[in-house]
Scaffold this active site. Sequence first.
Site, PDB file in Angstrom:
ATOM      1  N   VAL A 224     109.181  20.642  -6.625  1.00 30.74           N
ATOM      2  CA  VAL A 224     110.187  21.617  -7.110  1.00 30.74           C
ATOM      3  C   VAL A 224     109.939  21.980  -8.580  1.00 30.74           C
ATOM      4  O   VAL A 224     110.138  23.101  -9.016  1.00 30.74           O
ATOM      5  CB  VAL A 224     111.603  21.009  -6.956  1.00 30.74           C
ATOM      6  CG1 VAL A 224     112.663  21.776  -7.710  1.00 30.74           C
ATOM      7  CG2 VAL A 224     111.958  20.905  -5.478  1.00 30.74           C
ATOM      8  N   TYR A 225     109.423  21.017  -9.359  1.00 28.13           N
ATOM      9  CA  TYR A 225     109.244  21.267 -10.801  1.00 28.13           C
ATOM     10  C   TYR A 225     107.925  21.951 -11.133  1.00 28.13           C
ATOM     11  O   TYR A 225     107.605  22.194 -12.288  1.00 28.13           O
ATOM     12  CB  TYR A 225     109.430  19.963 -11.594  1.00 28.13           C
ATOM     13  CG  TYR A 225     110.873  19.509 -11.748  1.00 28.13           C
ATOM     14  CD1 TYR A 225     111.926  20.255 -11.183  1.00 28.13           C
ATOM     15  CD2 TYR A 225     111.203  18.362 -12.440  1.00 28.13           C
ATOM     16  CE1 TYR A 225     113.237  19.845 -11.316  1.00 28.13           C
ATOM     17  CE2 TYR A 225     112.511  17.933 -12.592  1.00 28.13           C
ATOM     18  CZ  TYR A 225     113.532  18.690 -12.031  1.00 28.13           C
ATOM     19  OH  TYR A 225     114.842  18.282 -12.174  1.00 28.13           O
TER      20      TYR A 225
ATOM     21  N   ASN B 287     116.356  14.038 -10.967  1.00 26.15           N
ATOM     22  CA  ASN B 287     116.764  15.023 -11.986  1.00 26.15           C
ATOM     23  C   ASN B 287     117.711  14.321 -12.944  1.00 26.15           C
ATOM     24  O   ASN B 287     118.112  13.186 -12.706  1.00 26.15           O
ATOM     25  CB  ASN B 287     117.421  16.254 -11.335  1.00 26.15           C
ATOM     26  CG  ASN B 287     118.660  15.873 -10.558  1.00 26.15           C
ATOM     27  OD1 ASN B 287     119.624  15.359 -11.128  1.00 26.15           O
ATOM     28  ND2 ASN B 287     118.615  16.088  -9.256  1.00 26.15           N
TER      29      ASN B 287
ATOM     30  N   ASP C 244     113.384  12.722  -3.969  1.00 27.06           N
ATOM     31  CA  ASP C 244     114.724  12.259  -4.369  1.00 27.06           C
ATOM     32  C   ASP C 244     115.637  12.215  -3.143  1.00 27.06           C
ATOM     33  O   ASP C 244     116.320  11.214  -2.875  1.00 27.06           O
ATOM     34  CB  ASP C 244     115.272  13.240  -5.408  1.00 27.06           C
ATOM     35  CG  ASP C 244     116.452  12.688  -6.202  1.00 27.06           C
ATOM     36  OD1 ASP C 244     117.018  13.443  -6.998  1.00 27.06           O
ATOM     37  OD2 ASP C 244     116.798  11.502  -6.015  1.00 27.06           O
TER      38      ASP C 244
HETATM   39  N1  APR Z   1     107.172  10.553  -0.151  1.00 29.45           N
HETATM   40  C1  APR Z   1     106.207  10.784  -1.076  1.00 29.45           C
HETATM   41  N2  APR Z   1     106.067  11.945  -1.734  1.00 29.45           N
HETATM   42  C2  APR Z   1     106.959  12.920  -1.432  1.00 29.45           C
HETATM   43  C3  APR Z   1     108.001  12.757  -0.486  1.00 29.45           C
HETATM   44  C4  APR Z   1     108.083  11.506   0.169  1.00 29.45           C
HETATM   45  N3  APR Z   1     109.027  11.246   1.091  1.00 29.45           N
HETATM   46  N4  APR Z   1     108.713  13.924  -0.428  1.00 29.45           N
HETATM   47  C5  APR Z   1     108.141  14.772  -1.298  1.00 29.45           C
HETATM   48  N5  APR Z   1     107.084  14.189  -1.889  1.00 29.45           N
HETATM   49  C6  APR Z   1     106.165  14.734  -2.904  1.00 29.45           C
HETATM   50  C7  APR Z   1     106.062  16.220  -3.011  1.00 29.45           C
HETATM   51  O1  APR Z   1     105.175  16.736  -2.048  1.00 29.45           O
HETATM   52  C8  APR Z   1     105.514  16.360  -4.424  1.00 29.45           C
HETATM   53  O2  APR Z   1     104.110  16.180  -4.403  1.00 29.45           O
HETATM   54  O3  APR Z   1     106.665  14.310  -4.159  1.00 29.45           O
HETATM   55  C9  APR Z   1     106.147  15.170  -5.169  1.00 29.45           C
HETATM   56  C10 APR Z   1     107.279  15.542  -6.113  1.00 29.45           C
HETATM   57  O4  APR Z   1     108.006  16.628  -5.545  1.00 29.45           O
HETATM   58  P1  APR Z   1     109.611  16.714  -5.653  1.00 29.45           P
HETATM   59  O5  APR Z   1     110.214  15.694  -4.800  1.00 29.45           O
HETATM   60  O6  APR Z   1     109.964  18.159  -5.440  1.00 29.45           O
HETATM   61  O7  APR Z   1     109.940  16.301  -7.163  1.00 29.45           O
HETATM   62  P2  APR Z   1     109.754  17.104  -8.523  1.00 29.45           P
HETATM   63  O8  APR Z   1     108.717  18.174  -8.449  1.00 29.45           O
HETATM   64  O9  APR Z   1     109.601  16.043  -9.574  1.00 29.45           O
HETATM   65  O10 APR Z   1     111.157  17.842  -8.696  1.00 29.45           O
HETATM   66  C11 APR Z   1     112.289  17.044  -8.967  1.00 29.45           C
HETATM   67  O11 APR Z   1     113.524  18.025  -7.161  1.00 29.45           O
HETATM   68  O12 APR Z   1     114.460  16.909  -5.414  1.00 29.45           O
HETATM   69  C12 APR Z   1     114.726  17.451  -6.639  1.00 29.45           C
HETATM   70  O13 APR Z   1     116.482  16.080  -7.508  1.00 29.45           O
HETATM   71  C13 APR Z   1     115.116  16.404  -7.647  1.00 29.45           C
HETATM   72  O14 APR Z   1     115.806  18.044  -9.255  1.00 29.45           O
HETATM   73  C14 APR Z   1     114.785  17.112  -8.935  1.00 29.45           C
HETATM   74  C15 APR Z   1     113.501  17.857  -8.582  1.00 29.45           C
END
Ligand code: APR
Length: 177
Positions: free
Chosen positions: A124-125, A28, A38
């Site tokens: 999350v997004y 983020n 993250d």
């Molecule tokens: N390895 C690979 N992929 C992963 C992992 C992991 N360990 N954990 C989660 N994912 C996948 C999720 O299933 C999803 O398909 O990564 C993708 C992105 O999901 P998020 O991590 O929720 O990221 P995003 O949608 O970009 O949202 C970003 O979430 O964690 C917070 O700080 C971050 O505010 C930011 C937001």
Amino acid sequence: MPSTADRMDIFQGDITTLAVDAIVNAANESLLGGYGVDGAIHRAAGPRLLEECRALGGCRTGDAKITRAYDLPAKRVIHTVGPVWRGGDLDEDALLASCYRRSMGLAVEHGLETVAFPAISTGVYRFPKARAARIAVREVARSLEAHPSIAVVTFVAFSASDYEIYEREVSRVFHRP
Ligand code: APR
């Protein structure tokens, strides 16, 4: 020179386990950690990653910044900030494309040859997964064609259904059997 399609890989599992030159973090704008990938990256890298991120002064949506990887098996972490999905009329596609382009640009600048991406913005997004995969494959293919120094890009799927989405998109673009 291997074909662009042969320089793309799909992996199902946890991106923090990959011993590649760089893993990409779906961060983020604060760069101070979060949940999802993250949270996993910061937990696996250890507290020194957060210390380095604190000094970066944040990151704008669509941009990317690079740090060391500390306790991770990867050498570097490229932190990029994807767009929050708000229906598709607020430049979400262009901002997501920019995340892939800027991350690949940093990999080239730093002489990195193997890069692994999570499905940026699709957690999350709430960015629609198939739409995001189409943007990811298109932008990475363009970067691979422009930069022979990148050997392999791995799309990391966190579930079997996400893996199938990437597989379908790569097959569609490259008519791979
Ligand atoms: N390895 C690979 N992929 C992963 C992992 C992991 N360990 N954990 C989660 N994912 C996948 C999720 O299933 C999803 O398909 O990564 C993708 C992105 O999901 P998020 O991590 O929720 O990221 P995003 O949608 O970009 O949202 C970003 O979430 O964690 C917070 O700080 C971050 O505010 C930011 C937001």
